[in-house]
Write a protein that holds these residues in place. Structure first.
Motif, PDB file in Angstrom:
ATOM      1  N   LYS A   1       0.848  -1.200   0.000  1.00 51.35           N
ATOM      2  CA  LYS A   1       0.000   0.000   0.000  1.00 51.35           C
ATOM      3  C   LYS A   1       0.880   1.245   0.000  1.00 51.35           C
ATOM      4  O   LYS A   1       1.690   1.444   0.908  1.00 51.35           O
ATOM      5  CB  LYS A   1      -0.913   0.002   1.230  1.00 51.35           C
TER       6      LYS A   1
ATOM      7  N   LYS B   1      -6.218  -3.948  -5.468  1.00 55.01           N
ATOM      8  CA  LYS B   1      -7.618  -3.648  -5.123  1.00 55.01           C
ATOM      9  C   LYS B   1      -7.822  -3.723  -3.616  1.00 55.01           C
ATOM     10  O   LYS B   1      -8.484  -2.875  -3.015  1.00 55.01           O
ATOM     11  CB  LYS B   1      -8.554  -4.622  -5.841  1.00 55.01           C
ATOM     12  N   TYR B   2      -7.206  -4.742  -2.990  1.00 51.69           N
ATOM     13  CA  TYR B   2      -7.330  -4.867  -1.533  1.00 51.69           C
ATOM     14  C   TYR B   2      -6.500  -3.809  -0.790  1.00 51.69           C
ATOM     15  O   TYR B   2      -6.660  -3.643   0.415  1.00 51.69           O
ATOM     16  CB  TYR B   2      -6.928  -6.276  -1.081  1.00 51.69           C
ATOM     17  N   ASP B   3      -5.611  -3.124  -1.520  1.00 51.97           N
ATOM     18  CA  ASP B   3      -4.908  -1.979  -0.938  1.00 51.97           C
ATOM     19  C   ASP B   3      -5.774  -0.716  -1.002  1.00 51.97           C
ATOM     20  O   ASP B   3      -5.290   0.383  -0.714  1.00 51.97           O
ATOM     21  CB  ASP B   3      -3.598  -1.706  -1.696  1.00 51.97           C
ATOM     22  N   ASP B   4      -7.026  -0.895  -1.461  1.00 50.48           N
ATOM     23  CA  ASP B   4      -7.979   0.217  -1.576  1.00 50.48           C
ATOM     24  C   ASP B   4      -7.592   1.220  -2.655  1.00 50.48           C
ATOM     25  O   ASP B   4      -7.922   2.413  -2.567  1.00 50.48           O
ATOM     26  CB  ASP B   4      -8.142   0.955  -0.237  1.00 50.48           C
TER      27      ASP B   4
ATOM     28  N   ASP C   1      -8.083   2.964  -6.127  1.00 46.93           N
ATOM     29  CA  ASP C   1      -9.196   3.232  -7.039  1.00 46.93           C
ATOM     30  C   ASP C   1      -9.062   2.311  -8.257  1.00 46.93           C
ATOM     31  O   ASP C   1      -8.034   2.331  -8.948  1.00 46.93           O
ATOM     32  CB  ASP C   1      -9.136   4.704  -7.476  1.00 46.93           C
TER      33      ASP C   1
END
Length: 442
Positions: free
Chosen positions: A365, A390-393, A395
């Protein structure tokens, strides 16, 4: 040189010549051919080198090897600088550069190959960088490979060990081996308080290991309250590492003397690599002022923080191959506020490790995500690294998947950014840097 060895060398050179016709580097196959014909082929290297230095451990082998080679570049050196660190890679190095004698043989050695290689190459020095989880399908859990290396070195009592004391797994060798030991490490107060690998047991007695300072992974300042195992004894210590824009000023302390080095790369893990190489140069009685001059002009190659200039931007290639290494690279990128794009190239070929679950053990991240324009995901397992982002948030509109790394590179380096970070795994790194090199030079 006996008949079998002579035939092996000739066939190795023939293989290398054929590979060159097809623009292949031949870092391993010529040596593999030679070793198939003569399984004691490496013995000639031992006889040809006045001094032999082996570098092993999980991370930092190639960089440490390259720094040492730069320091001793005035000498006649045989070395596997491209990182082919298994028996066939070292044999290929000799096939490629055959001479009767060398001042030094400096080789990075895959930790799983140390037993075979050291049965022929008798080192004067062994540098141990660190032990982290890596390629679980090949090495298994970390304790297994550590015990293998320990048993290998027991057969090399004449070798002087230069060890990273901040790694308890490495530092235990000081207590378990009779070799002469020189320690190096870092003595800087760290803001980090996380030991994500959760190494809490003393490797000597199995009781609680108490940390007072963490650097990264399980490297830090520690002590066992039961048996007293600690890393207080370091002959060479990094006592200051001040990062500038793209470099750092590193101060190393030894025998109450302090040596200030303007090192052209950032990252604490680079400070560790530098300190190990500096310790070796001093133990070899090199002029330290001259060694420092050499270090300050050192440049990375073959994809280890190698930089290319392209259309008013920097394209930086950094090999990532295990959780701790990827985490350290993430820290570097997080500390870079420039407008940027990031390209991950994730392969799962045998040399990378078939098991890519390690990406879920790594911190990926990026703290300053606003400065990242695009995240590109490529390679054989492009979708897996995309899922991790994606799991690191991140976009999802920033995430782009293209399993063809060449077209993905073509797209990424045209972004309107100041720097593009390209992060390939091992089997992609050479092709990646060669392809980018062609683009920037055309």
């Amino acid at each position: 040189m006996n008949v079998k060895h002579n035939l092996a060398l000739r066939m190795g050179k023939l293989t290398l010549a054929i590979l060159k016709l097809f623009n292949k580097n031949g870092t391993a196959l010529p040596g593999k051919v030679a070793l198939t014909i003569d399984n004691s082929f490496l013995d000639v290297i031992n006889k040809s080198c006045d001094r032999i230095i082996l570098i092993t451990g999980t991370n930092g082998k190639t960089t440490t090897n390259n720094i040492i080679n730069h320091i001793i570049s005035d000498y006649n050196v045989l070395s596997n600088l491209r990182g082919a660190n298994m028996p066939q890679g070292i044999a290929s190095t000799y096939v490629r550069n055959t001479q009767k004698s060398y001042d030094y043989g400096v080789f990075e050695v895959d930790e799983g190959s140390l037993d075979y290689i050291s049965s022929f190459l008798k080192p004067d020095y062994i540098i141990l960088t660190n032990f982290f989880r890596d390629q679980l399908d090949r090495y298994g859990e970390i304790e297994g490979i550590i015990n293998e290396v320990l048993e290998d070195i027991k057969l090399l009592p004449e070798a002087t060990l230069i060890i990273n004391c901040d790694d308890p797994y490495v530092n235990q060798f000081r207590n378990k081996l009779d070799n002469e030991v020189i320690g190096f490490g870092v003595d800087i107060k760290s803001e980090s308080a996380e030991n994500y690998l959760n190494l809490k047991k003393c490797p000597l007695c199995g009781r609680k290991l108490t940390y007072t300072n963490y650097y990264y992974g399980h490297l830090g300042t520690y002590e066992c309250q039961e048996c007293g195992f600690n890393n207080n004894k370091k002959e060479y210590s990094v006592i200051s590492a001040v990062e500038n824009d793209s470099s750092q000023t590193i101060t190393i302390k030894h025998d109450n003397n302090e040596y200030v080095i303007e090192y052209p790369y950032v990252g604490l893990y680079n400070a560790y690599n530098l300190c190990g190489a500096f310790a070796l140069s001093d133990e070899l009685n090199f002029n330290l002022d001259k060694s420092i001059e050499k270090i300050e002009s050192f440049t990375f190659s073959i994809g280890r923080m190698e930089e290319f200039n392209y259309k008013n931007k920097i394209v930086k290639v950094i090999l990532t191959k295990n959780p701790v290494g990827l985490g350290q690279v993430t820290d570097i990128i997080s500390n870079d506020d420039r407008k940027k794009s990031i390209l991950h190239i994730l392969n799962d070929n045998p040399a990378d490790g078939r098991d890519i679950s390690w990406i879920w053990d790594a911190t990926t991240k990026i703290d300053n995500d606003d400065s990242v324009i695009n995240y590109y995901c490529s390679g054989i397992r492009a979708e897996d690294i995309a899922l991790k982002k994606k799991y690191d948030d991140v976009d999802v509109e920033k995430i782009h998947i293209d399993d063809n790394m060449y077209s993905c590179i073509d797209t990424a380096i045209e972004d309107d950014v100041e720097i593009v970070y390209v992060l390939p795994t091992y089997t992609a790194v050479f092709d990646t840097r060669d392809y980018i090199s062609k683009i920037v030079n055309r």
